[in-house]
Design a protein around this motif. Structure first.
Motif, PDB file in Angstrom:
ATOM      1  N   ALA A   1      51.522  43.699  50.485  1.00 48.28           N
ATOM      2  CA  ALA A   1      51.506  42.324  49.975  1.00 48.28           C
ATOM      3  C   ALA A   1      50.146  42.051  49.357  1.00 48.28           C
ATOM      4  O   ALA A   1      49.106  42.225  50.001  1.00 48.28           O
ATOM      5  N   LYS A   2      50.131  41.631  48.104  1.00 45.92           N
ATOM      6  CA  LYS A   2      48.866  41.396  47.393  1.00 45.92           C
ATOM      7  C   LYS A   2      48.400  39.979  47.661  1.00 45.92           C
ATOM      8  O   LYS A   2      48.525  39.069  46.834  1.00 45.92           O
ATOM      9  N   ASN A   3      47.840  39.766  48.846  1.00 45.99           N
ATOM     10  CA  ASN A   3      47.339  38.453  49.232  1.00 45.99           C
ATOM     11  C   ASN A   3      45.896  38.589  49.723  1.00 45.99           C
ATOM     12  O   ASN A   3      45.295  39.662  49.642  1.00 45.99           O
ATOM     13  N   GLU A   4      45.353  37.504  50.234  1.00 42.94           N
ATOM     14  CA  GLU A   4      43.963  37.523  50.687  1.00 42.94           C
ATOM     15  C   GLU A   4      43.715  38.597  51.737  1.00 42.94           C
ATOM     16  O   GLU A   4      42.650  39.231  51.756  1.00 42.94           O
ATOM     17  N   GLY A   5      44.675  38.839  52.591  1.00 38.98           N
ATOM     18  CA  GLY A   5      44.505  39.842  53.624  1.00 38.98           C
ATOM     19  C   GLY A   5      44.305  41.229  53.056  1.00 38.98           C
ATOM     20  O   GLY A   5      43.478  42.009  53.553  1.00 38.98           O
ATOM     21  N   ALA A   6      45.033  41.561  52.005  1.00 44.56           N
ATOM     22  CA  ALA A   6      44.911  42.887  51.406  1.00 44.56           C
ATOM     23  C   ALA A   6      43.521  43.121  50.839  1.00 44.56           C
ATOM     24  O   ALA A   6      43.024  44.257  50.831  1.00 44.56           O
ATOM     25  N   PHE A   7      42.884  42.052  50.359  1.00 46.08           N
ATOM     26  CA  PHE A   7      41.589  42.207  49.700  1.00 46.08           C
ATOM     27  C   PHE A   7      40.407  42.042  50.655  1.00 46.08           C
ATOM     28  O   PHE A   7      39.254  42.101  50.216  1.00 46.08           O
ATOM     29  N   ARG A   8      40.683  41.873  51.955  1.00 46.86           N
ATOM     30  CA  ARG A   8      39.581  41.863  52.927  1.00 46.86           C
ATOM     31  C   ARG A   8      38.888  43.217  53.008  1.00 46.86           C
ATOM     32  O   ARG A   8      37.730  43.307  53.399  1.00 46.86           O
ATOM     33  N   ALA A   9      39.615  44.269  52.664  1.00 48.08           N
ATOM     34  CA  ALA A   9      39.048  45.618  52.708  1.00 48.08           C
ATOM     35  C   ALA A   9      38.168  45.913  51.502  1.00 48.08           C
ATOM     36  O   ALA A   9      37.635  47.015  51.379  1.00 48.08           O
ATOM     37  N   LEU A  10      38.003  44.936  50.620  1.00 50.39           N
ATOM     38  CA  LEU A  10      37.272  45.132  49.373  1.00 50.39           C
ATOM     39  C   LEU A  10      36.018  44.268  49.359  1.00 50.39           C
ATOM     40  O   LEU A  10      36.061  43.080  49.679  1.00 50.39           O
ATOM     41  N   ARG A  11      34.903  44.863  48.982  1.00 51.21           N
ATOM     42  CA  ARG A  11      33.648  44.133  48.812  1.00 51.21           C
ATOM     43  C   ARG A  11      33.193  44.303  47.371  1.00 51.21           C
ATOM     44  O   ARG A  11      33.185  45.420  46.843  1.00 51.21           O
ATOM     45  N   VAL A  12      32.820  43.192  46.727  1.00 46.24           N
ATOM     46  CA  VAL A  12      32.473  43.209  45.307  1.00 46.24           C
ATOM     47  C   VAL A  12      31.016  42.795  45.137  1.00 46.24           C
ATOM     48  O   VAL A  12      30.582  41.764  45.671  1.00 46.24           O
ATOM     49  N   ILE A  13      30.271  43.600  44.375  1.00 48.49           N
ATOM     50  CA  ILE A  13      28.872  43.305  44.065  1.00 48.49           C
ATOM     51  C   ILE A  13      28.726  43.301  42.544  1.00 48.49           C
ATOM     52  O   ILE A  13      29.232  44.195  41.857  1.00 48.49           O
ATOM     53  N   ALA A  14      28.054  42.285  42.016  1.00 47.57           N
ATOM     54  CA  ALA A  14      27.828  42.208  40.573  1.00 47.57           C
ATOM     55  C   ALA A  14      26.512  41.502  40.317  1.00 47.57           C
ATOM     56  O   ALA A  14      25.928  40.881  41.213  1.00 47.57           O
ATOM     57  N   ARG A  15      26.048  41.589  39.084  1.00 48.24           N
ATOM     58  CA  ARG A  15      24.764  41.014  38.690  1.00 48.24           C
ATOM     59  C   ARG A  15      24.991  39.907  37.676  1.00 48.24           C
ATOM     60  O   ARG A  15      25.570  40.140  36.612  1.00 48.24           O
ATOM     61  N   GLU A  16      24.539  38.692  38.009  1.00 52.25           N
ATOM     62  CA  GLU A  16      24.649  37.600  37.051  1.00 52.25           C
ATOM     63  C   GLU A  16      23.767  37.902  35.841  1.00 52.25           C
ATOM     64  O   GLU A  16      22.651  38.401  35.966  1.00 52.25           O
ATOM     65  N   GLY A  17      24.310  37.610  34.661  1.00 47.70           N
ATOM     66  CA  GLY A  17      23.616  37.946  33.425  1.00 47.70           C
ATOM     67  C   GLY A  17      24.081  39.251  32.819  1.00 47.70           C
ATOM     68  O   GLY A  17      23.620  39.656  31.749  1.00 47.70           O
ATOM     69  N   SER A  18      25.014  39.908  33.487  1.00 47.85           N
ATOM     70  CA  SER A  18      25.577  41.162  32.968  1.00 47.85           C
ATOM     71  C   SER A  18      26.875  40.868  32.226  1.00 47.85           C
ATOM     72  O   SER A  18      27.418  39.761  32.267  1.00 47.85           O
ATOM     73  N   ILE A  19      27.397  41.885  31.557  1.00 45.36           N
ATOM     74  CA  ILE A  19      28.635  41.758  30.796  1.00 45.36           C
ATOM     75  C   ILE A  19      29.806  41.352  31.693  1.00 45.36           C
ATOM     76  O   ILE A  19      30.724  40.658  31.264  1.00 45.36           O
ATOM     77  N   VAL A  20      29.752  41.722  32.978  1.00 43.91           N
ATOM     78  CA  VAL A  20      30.861  41.412  33.883  1.00 43.91           C
ATOM     79  C   VAL A  20      30.695  40.069  34.587  1.00 43.91           C
ATOM     80  O   VAL A  20      31.626  39.604  35.249  1.00 43.91           O
ATOM     81  N   TRP A  21      29.531  39.446  34.453  1.00 44.92           N
ATOM     82  CA  TRP A  21      29.293  38.143  35.091  1.00 44.92           C
ATOM     83  C   TRP A  21      28.253  37.396  34.255  1.00 44.92           C
ATOM     84  O   TRP A  21      27.071  37.392  34.560  1.00 44.92           O
ATOM     85  N   ALA A  22      28.736  36.805  33.192  1.00 50.58           N
ATOM     86  CA  ALA A  22      27.830  36.150  32.250  1.00 50.58           C
ATOM     87  C   ALA A  22      27.348  34.811  32.789  1.00 50.58           C
ATOM     88  O   ALA A  22      28.038  34.150  33.573  1.00 50.58           O
ATOM     89  N   ARG A  23      26.176  34.416  32.338  1.00 47.75           N
ATOM     90  CA  ARG A  23      25.642  33.100  32.711  1.00 47.75           C
ATOM     91  C   ARG A  23      26.399  32.010  31.968  1.00 47.75           C
ATOM     92  O   ARG A  23      26.899  32.213  30.859  1.00 47.75           O
ATOM     93  N   GLU A  24      26.456  30.834  32.588  1.00 46.72           N
ATOM     94  CA  GLU A  24      27.208  29.728  32.006  1.00 46.72           C
ATOM     95  C   GLU A  24      26.741  29.444  30.589  1.00 46.72           C
ATOM     96  O   GLU A  24      25.544  29.381  30.311  1.00 46.72           O
ATOM     97  N   GLY A  25      27.716  29.270  29.719  1.00 53.21           N
ATOM     98  CA  GLY A  25      27.463  29.017  28.310  1.00 53.21           C
ATOM     99  C   GLY A  25      27.832  30.181  27.422  1.00 53.21           C
ATOM    100  O   GLY A  25      28.042  30.009  26.215  1.00 53.21           O
ATOM    101  N   ALA A  26      27.917  31.381  27.998  1.00 52.35           N
ATOM    102  CA  ALA A  26      28.267  32.557  27.197  1.00 52.35           C
ATOM    103  C   ALA A  26      29.729  32.497  26.765  1.00 52.35           C
ATOM    104  O   ALA A  26      30.587  31.925  27.435  1.00 52.35           O
ATOM    105  N   ALA A  27      30.018  33.106  25.610  1.00 60.49           N
ATOM    106  CA  ALA A  27      31.392  33.230  25.137  1.00 60.49           C
ATOM    107  C   ALA A  27      32.135  34.253  25.997  1.00 60.49           C
ATOM    108  O   ALA A  27      31.629  35.348  26.239  1.00 60.49           O
ATOM    109  N   VAL A  28      33.340  33.882  26.450  1.00 61.17           N
ATOM    110  CA  VAL A  28      34.079  34.750  27.384  1.00 61.17           C
ATOM    111  C   VAL A  28      35.572  34.824  27.087  1.00 61.17           C
ATOM    112  O   VAL A  28      36.329  35.371  27.888  1.00 61.17           O
ATOM    113  N   THR A  29      36.024  34.306  25.948  1.00 67.19           N
ATOM    114  CA  THR A  29      37.463  34.121  25.761  1.00 67.19           C
ATOM    115  C   THR A  29      38.277  35.400  25.895  1.00 67.19           C
ATOM    116  O   THR A  29      39.404  35.382  26.373  1.00 67.19           O
TER     117      THR A  29
END
Length: 560
Positions: free
Chosen positions: A317-345
């Motif tokens: 089942a793809k719910n919150e419980g399934a994703f407890r086994a997953l930890r996500v790390i990212a850097r603000e200001g990168s292509i995967v997590w842009a700062r507010e105001g960037a174009a993202v459409t």
């Protein structure tokens, strides 16, 4: 709670979101919803945990709990039964501007026979037990150009109408003045109003079904069932992950460009598996760029969840419980997590596909039998112009045909013309005949295209070839928004990459113009032809190990 009741309730939540989706499909006005099905449905609990989702567009659903959280952050305790909340802003609960999201809170049942919210006693706790969430892509969201995607944008204000969490209405009705204000800022007023009403209808249907469940089982008992359902999904996922070897692996994928001259933009994933947890670190990805391929945080998080889900058993089942086994790390200001105001459409397609690709490229070293070959990349065209059959209004048509191939996998070849990684077959191209009836278009050819799939022990699915004659009343204009004209679909576990896309405009003077993946205002004269050759899927496994009978079959079908 006994296991039979728990199984029944789990199935009931799934049935609710599926019924909501069917309702939206049958009442939406626009081609993009009632034909191509670019929408998703979810139910979260009052703590904004994902409880159930329907099998629609994978990249939407992991992000939808962020919409419920944004509503809670904006309104707190100032919510009551019948409130209708709306948002689309990618920096305030959304993914990208074309995706509108309606959120309805569902409360404990009233201690009255009369369920009119206005009759609620002043001392009633008004506890939110669930949120009914509907996300649907709009054919147009205003901005500098038609179709919801502005490939020339360099900031979000050039991309369209931004809507933070707002109270769109009360008593399950929308305020006409707010709807008029929103619709006035789009180019297809009729479709926008109709689709918004269809979204509210689907969300209200979900809210009614959830209220009935609360009436039947009571809040405490039903929430105990939700806890148990999520715990079971976590246990199921943890067992799978624990079966993989511990270790650290790296993968990377590249975007063609950002539309402003920056090419080969890298998304890098470091995946660390330890015990029952997988950590995905995207911090080494390139910095954010000027164009529309940056990602908002909810979209990035959802893309990582999507890649993780593709490595699990389909029964999980793809719910919150399934994703407890997953930890996500990212850097603000990168292509995967842009700062507010960037174009993202474009982010729900790109860089979502590339986030998935980088993770799968890493995880092929951990669990190759679960890592499938790359699915094709999205290369859309939105055409606007006049239709002589309907001179009172302009049309906007979105290309969903000629879909790329799916990736091969450890059990067989990829599906042909199935679509992209971010949708996994959820987006449909719809009826050719209906498209011709509704828009000034003629489909001269639409068929599988051999020679496009990545080779492998199991090859990728074939791409498609489309010859589309534009029969508008006067010149039409097209915008392209996508990727994959340089990079094909990823080969995995020894498989080969596919051929990339090739889109050409055959012009009236006999010339040919190769279309770039990010262009604004391409002029298309009546009678000119779009000749589209879409990418196949990536191959899986060593091509030398391919069964000769499968090679002979492809040759016999003319698709080798």
């Amino acid at each position: 709670m006994d296991p039979v009741t728990l199984a029944v309730l789990s199935a009931r939540f799934t049935a609710i979101v599926e019924e909501m989706g069917e309702g939206l499909l049958r009442t939406a006005y626009s081609q993009i919803l009632n034909s191509s099905r670019d929408f998703s449905i979810a139910v979260t609990d009052g703590a904004c945990r994902l409880v159930a989702q329907a099998d629609h567009i994978p990249v939407h659903v992991g992000a939808m709990p962020f919409a419920a959280k944004a509503v809670v952050e904006a309104f707190g305790s100032d919510m009551k039964p019948g409130d209708v909340f709306l948002l689309n802003d990618p920096y305030h609960g959304g993914s990208h501007l074309p995706d509108l999201t309606i959120v309805l809170p569902v409360f404990d049942p009233l201690p009255l026979a009369d369920s009119d919210p206005r009759a609620m006693p002043s001392d009633h706790p008004q506890r939110v037990r669930f949120f009914s969430v509907v996300r649907a892509h709009q054919s147009d969201i205003g901005g500098n150009t038609h179709g919801g995607y502005n490939p020339g944008a360099s900031e979000i204000w050039q991309e369209g109408l931004r809507i933070p969490p707002i109270r769109l209405g009360e008593n399950f009705e929308m305020r006409p003045d707010l709807v008029s204000m929103l619709a006035l800022n789009t180019r297809i007023n009729r479709d926008f109003r109709g689709d918004l009403a269809a979204m509210l209808g689907a969300a209200k249907l979900g809210a009614n079904r959830l209220s009935a469940l609360l009436e039947q089982h009571g809040g405490p008992r039903l929430m105990a069932a939700v806890d148990a359902i999520l715990d079971l999904a976590h246990a199921h996922t943890k067992r799978i992950v624990e079966g993989w070897p511990d270790g650290k692996w790296r993968g990377e994928a590249f975007l063609d460009d950002d539309g402003h001259g920056q090419e080969n933009i890298a998304i890098r994933a470091t995946c660390t598996k330890q015990g029952g947890t997988l950590t995905v670190d995207l911090s080494e990805s390139d910095d954010q760029v000027l164009g529309i391929v940056n990602s908002s945080y909810p979209n990035m998080f959802s893309a990582v969840c999507m890649a993780f889900a593709y490595l699990l058993d389909p029964e999980v089942a793809k719910n919150e419980g399934a994703f407890r086994a997953l930890r996500v790390i990212a850097r603000e200001g990168s292509i995967v997590w842009a700062r507010e105001g960037a174009a993202v459409t474009l982010c729900t397609s790109h860089c979502s596909n590339e986030i998935v690709e980088a993770i799968i490229r890493a995880m092929q070293n951990c669990c190759p039998e679960r890592a499938m070959g790359g699915w094709g990349r999205r290369f859309r065209i939105a055409i606007t112009g006049k239709d002589a059959r309907r001179p009172d209004r302009k049309f906007v048509w979105h290309l969903f045909h000629a879909r790329p191939g799916a990736g091969g996998h450890a059990k067989g070849d990829g599906w042909s013309a199935a679509g992209e990684w971010h949708s996994a077959g959820g987006l449909k191209f719809g009826s050719v005949e209906m498209a011709e009836a509704r828009f000034p278009l003629h489909f001269r050819k639409h068929e599988f295209l051999g020679g496009t799939a990545g080779a492998g022990q199991y090859r990728g699915g074939h791409g498609a070839e489309l010859e589309l004659v534009v029969e508008s009343d006067g010149p039409a204009r097209g915008n392209t928004a996508g990727d994959g004209a340089f990079h094909g679909s990823a080969g995995i576990a020894g498989g080969q990459d596919s051929a990339p896309h090739r889109y050409v405009l055959r012009q009236a003077d006999g010339g040919e113009r190769v279309l770039r993946t990010k262009e604004v205002g391409v002029e298309i004269q009546p009678g000119e032809v779009l000749h589209i050759r879409s990418a196949g899927g990536g191959g899986w496994g060593d091509p030398a190990k391919r069964d000769p009978e499968l090679v002979a079959r492809d040759q016999a079908e003319g698709l080798a």
